[in-house]
Design an enzyme around this catalytic site. Structure first.
Site, PDB file in Angstrom:
ATOM      1  N   ASP A 250       3.126  -1.983   0.923  1.00 13.24           N
ATOM      2  CA  ASP A 250       1.795  -1.502   1.297  1.00 13.24           C
ATOM      3  C   ASP A 250       1.025  -2.508   2.143  1.00 13.24           C
ATOM      4  O   ASP A 250       1.321  -3.698   2.163  1.00 13.24           O
ATOM      5  CB  ASP A 250       0.986  -1.179   0.042  1.00 13.24           C
ATOM      6  CG  ASP A 250       0.836  -2.384  -0.871  1.00 13.24           C
ATOM      7  OD1 ASP A 250       1.852  -3.050  -1.136  1.00 13.24           O
ATOM      8  OD2 ASP A 250      -0.296  -2.664  -1.318  1.00 13.24           O
ATOM      9  N   GLU A 251       0.025  -1.992   2.828  1.00 13.32           N
ATOM     10  CA  GLU A 251      -1.016  -2.772   3.510  1.00 13.32           C
ATOM     11  C   GLU A 251      -0.468  -3.844   4.450  1.00 13.32           C
ATOM     12  O   GLU A 251      -0.927  -4.988   4.428  1.00 13.32           O
ATOM     13  CB  GLU A 251      -1.963  -3.406   2.483  1.00 13.32           C
ATOM     14  CG  GLU A 251      -2.785  -2.395   1.711  1.00 13.32           C
ATOM     15  CD  GLU A 251      -3.874  -3.030   0.869  1.00 13.32           C
ATOM     16  OE1 GLU A 251      -4.948  -2.422   0.750  1.00 13.32           O
ATOM     17  OE2 GLU A 251      -3.655  -4.131   0.319  1.00 13.32           O
TER      18      GLU A 251
END
Length: 603
Positions: A250-251
């Site tokens: 993620d991210e």
């Protein structure tokens, strides 16, 4: 089945018998008189195969004892997956043989701008290493956790954040490179490098990091991942064979690797670097299932990558980004329809790092929603994701039409319901530093998560759920069980759960009070009293200017935050002489005003 003095527990599997024994324990603890069991027959089974809780130990470290206590509570409430977040930008938390720098350096936080001795202090860690940002699990600690979880029918799913959220790992491998170079071992020095020395990309993450993305274009990255996977799999082997390797995903900040010399040939060919990284991780881990957060598996415009690119038998993803005004409501169904196994983890309902009530005095961050209390978690309806559409981050209402659009394009239907496999609560730890804060944020909300994970209520799926009488009755039952029995269980396990402050209002000379979980006692104290007394409806507070209230824990040993009630003087009873005089005065004043207005209109 209970018959006479005999209890028969049957099940198709060991897990089934285990959960039957858990039901028996609850009956014994919650039936009056204590220890007695009513004549009954219980036929029960879980709603979802995946009933999980995520714990972030990367931002702040929590002891083995804290994790064992969590596992104990999880087992008592039939939660069966511990998503164990073991690395992040701010720290690496598991000993890995052969890569000692991960723990000798990157499990420590202190003031060290060059990051030669530790990861740079953040999240209020302070200058020294004696802080909540320092710590790791030894091989022995991790094995103890696995043994404990295994006997309680809980699967441990280790997560190592990559390619983003990997600052601590990058720091460790830079230090390893320097150490090997210093002793002249140039062959070994770059063996596990995670960064391209000629990467001039400029980016910044949501947390402010400019150097936290593992480079997907160098082979040393994949040697590192292979080493981690091999060692973790060996740790699990004789205790609880590894089922899922979670790589985060993620991210990853926009702009990462765009100016990397090593990545230039890939970019020239139009290769999506994050997708290529995920494909390579899948090749390494193909013998087990793969785990990732949802944004680690999507291309753009909420479209998942082609599932056939990944070689694992199952790819499990936690779907969490349901801030409704962001336009991401379709993500869990898009992923399920594409063949991914989806664990619902909506930040609006089961992110336990958010406040438990909308008060500036309540601990928690609010980037996803203003608050999440136990009722909100309890009322989540997993079987129809869109029916949970209710409000924006700010608390303003939002309609299904606003989210789904007139043509319903924002809310595609679920075509493969078998791929929604469960629920998972999240406890991110940026502002959680102590055992007491850990307990406060997690409990008792985790019990509401357990309720929805195991049992589908009859009221789920109805329209206007907040006004549904069946749901309110079910919540009342659940809340009473918490106040009268379940919090007693948590007390016996030394869990410092959040004690809700009482609500109160004045009624004449009395103070009427309610508490979120009926059964908890409320105490009061006036300004003229030094000691606390139990509040009941008969207590009169005549000639008292202020009353302070607080709630006691179920065992009476801890207290909530205090609430102050300013007493308004009781009005004079109706038909009294004083009221008659006041009424006459008011009538004379009204008549005078009318006369003045009339004169003004005439002249």
């Amino acid at each position: 089945m209970v018959s006479g003095k005999t209890v028969d527990i049957t099940g198709k599997t060991i897990k089934g018998v285990f959960y039957g024994a858990i039901s028996l324990i609850h009956l014994a603890l919650k039936t009056s008189p204590a220890g007695s069991i009513p004549h009954c027959e219980i036929i029960d089974w879980p709603r979802f195969p995946y009933r999980g809780q995520h714990v972030d130990t990367g931002r702040n470290f929590f002891s083995k004892e804290t994790i064992l206590k969590l596992l104990e509570v999880m087992s008592l409430y039939k939660l069966n997956k511990l998503h164990f977040h073991l690395s992040d930008d701010e720290g690496w938390r598991l000993e890995i043989p052969g890569l000692e720098e991960l723990t000798t350096i990157s499990s420590r936080r202190c003031h060290d701008p060059e990051e030669r001795e530790c990861v740079m202090s953040t999240l209020g860690s302070g200058a020294g290493v004696d802080n909540s940002g320092t710590g790791y699990y030894t091989l022995g600690d991790y094995k103890d956790i696995l043994h404990y979880a295994n006997t309680r029918q809980i699967e441990v799913i280790p997560e190592f954040g990559m390619p983003g959220h990997a600052h601590a790992a990058i720091v460790a491998m830079k230090n390893r490179e320097r150490k090997m170079a210093d002793i002249g071992n140039m062959t070994q020095s770059k063996l596990y490098n995670l960064h391209d020395e000629q990467d001039y990309s400029i980016y910044s993450t949501n947390q402010g990091y400019t150097d936290n993305a593992i480079n997907p274009c160098i082979e040393s990255t994949y040697r590192f991942i292979q080493h981690i996977f091999t060692e973790v799999k060996e740790l699990h082997r004789n205790i609880q064979p590894l089922q899922v390797f979670h790589f985060g995903g993620d991210e990853v900040a926009k702009g990462a690797w765009q100016n990397s010399t090593a990545c230039a040939p890939f970019l020239k060919e139009g290769i999506n670097l994050k997708r290529e990284f995920t494909r390579r991780v899948s090749e390494i881990t193909r013998e087990v299932n793969l785990g990732a957060w949802e944004d680690g598996l999507i291309e753009h415009d909420l479209i998942p990558w082609n599932r056939s690119l990944l070689l694992n038998h199952e790819v499990i993803t936690q779907s969490y980004q349901n801030v409704l005004e962001w336009g991401t409501a379709a993500l869990p169904y898009n992923l399920a329809n594409a063949g991914y196994k989806v664990v619902l983890a909506p930040l609006t309902h089961i992110f336990f790092d958010h406040p438990q009530e909308p008060s500036p005095e309540e601990s928690g961050i609010n980037w996803g929603t203003r608050y999440t209390d136990a009722f909100k978690t309890f009322s989540f309806m997993p079987d129809d994701y869109y029916k949970n559409i209710d409000m924006k981050r700010s608390g303003e209402p939002i309609t299904m039409k606003e989210v789904c659009n007139d043509d319903n394009s924002g809310c595609p239907p679920l075509k493969r319901s078998e791929n929604i496999i469960g629920l998972q609560g999240q406890l991110w730890s940026e502002i959680i530093r102590t055992q007491e804060q850990f307990d406060y944020m997690l409990y008792p909300r985790i019990l509401a998560l357990a309720e929805r994970s195991w049992h589908r209520a009859s009221w789920e799926g109805h329209e206007n759920i907040t006004s549904n009488k069946d749901m309110k009755l079910d919540w009342s039952r659940f809340a009473r069980s918490l106040g009268s029995a379940d919090l007693v269980i948590l007390d016996k396990l030394n869990v410092s759960y959040r004690i809700p402050s009482p609500g109160a209002r004045q009624s004449g000379d009395k103070v009427l009070s309610k508490v979120e979980f009926p059964g908890l006692k409320v105490q009061y104290r006036t300004t003229s009293e030094s000691s606390w007394s139990e509040l009941d409806d008969s207590k009169s507070f005549k000639n008292v200017s202020e009353v302070t209230l607080r709630t006691l824990s179920a065992d009476g040993k801890r207290i909530s935050s205090e609430v102050k009630v300013t007493m308004v003087k009781t009005p004079v009873p109706a038909n009294s002489k004083a009221e008659t005089i006041m009424s006459n005065s008011c009538m004379l004043l009204l008549a005078l005003c009318c006369t003045l207005l009339l004169c003004k209109s005439l002249f």
